[in-house]
Scaffold this active site. Sequence first.
Site, mmCIF file in Angstrom:
data_model
loop_
_atom_site.group_PDB
_atom_site.id
_atom_site.type_symbol
_atom_site.label_atom_id
_atom_site.label_comp_id
_atom_site.label_asym_id
_atom_site.label_seq_id
_atom_site.Cartn_x
_atom_site.Cartn_y
_atom_site.Cartn_z
ATOM 1 N N ALA A 70 5.917 26.457 9.579
ATOM 2 C CA ALA A 70 6.588 27.738 9.820
ATOM 3 C C ALA A 70 7.807 27.858 8.926
ATOM 4 C CB ALA A 70 6.992 27.866 11.289
ATOM 5 N N ASP A 71 8.200 29.093 8.687
ATOM 6 C CA ASP A 71 9.424 29.345 7.935
ATOM 7 C C ASP A 71 10.076 30.609 8.482
ATOM 8 O OD1 ASP A 71 10.977 28.377 5.451
ATOM 9 O OD2 ASP A 71 10.868 30.545 5.160
ATOM 10 N N THR A 72 11.390 30.587 8.557
ATOM 11 C CA THR A 72 12.149 31.728 9.070
ATOM 12 C C THR A 72 13.152 32.184 8.031
ATOM 13 O OG1 THR A 72 11.943 30.923 11.357
ATOM 14 C CG2 THR A 72 13.686 32.530 10.918
ATOM 15 N N ALA A 107 7.191 33.246 9.584
ATOM 16 C CA ALA A 107 5.771 33.080 9.263
ATOM 17 C C ALA A 107 5.315 31.730 9.793
ATOM 18 C CB ALA A 107 5.546 33.151 7.760
#
Length: 202
Positions: A70-72, A107
Site C-alpha cells: 500500500a501507499d498513501t 492505493a
Amino acid sequence: MASSLILASASPRRLALLARIGIKPELVLPADIDETPKKGELPLEYVRRMATEKAEWVASRHSECHILAADTVVAAGRRILPKAEDEKQATSYLKLLSGRRHRVLTAVAMQKDDAPTTVKVSSNIVTFKSLSPREIEDYVASGEWRGKAGGYAIQGYAESFIRFLAGSHSSVMGLPLYETRHLLMNAGWPISASSSFQEEYA
C-alpha cells in the site's frame, strides 16, 4: 492459495489495521524502491505506481507468496505531499493545509504468482481547521509528523485539526479496509468477523 502472505510495508499502522479484519501476515518486508515522484506525475498516478512497485519488488524475491502493498499520499490540488524530510518541510506542509481542503489517496496492491498486480485506490477528502502559528509550532515539535504523508497522522493529535472528513478513516491512516478485504477475498484468503474477534482478544 499461496503458502503465505507478505505485507510489503514497514508501517505498524497497516499491520494493526490488518489485525482488525483478522489478518496476520507471515512476514513484513518493506520494499526498497525509489519513491521520488516523476516530473508532472499526478497524485493518483503516483500512488498507484508506488503500491504496484512495492508489491512487485517483494514479489520478485518471494514469487511463491501473496504480496500485499500500500501507499498513501496527501495531495493539495495537483501537488504531491510525501513524507516530510525535516521540521522545516513539515511546517510548510501544515501551513499549506491550514484551513483548506485536501485529498488523501491510498492505493493497495495485491500480487500473486505471475498474475498482473491488482490495484485499488481509495480517495478521501479532508478539511483542516485554520491552524495558528503556535499550533503548527507545537505539532511539529511533537514529532508526530515523522514518517507520515503530508506531515500529519490522523490517528494521533492531528485528528483534532480535522474539521471534515469524507471517505474512509482507515484509508487516511494508510490502509483502506474495504478495498483490502475485497482484494484478499478475491485472492482466496478466508476472512470472517469471528477471526477478527479472536485476533483482537487473543
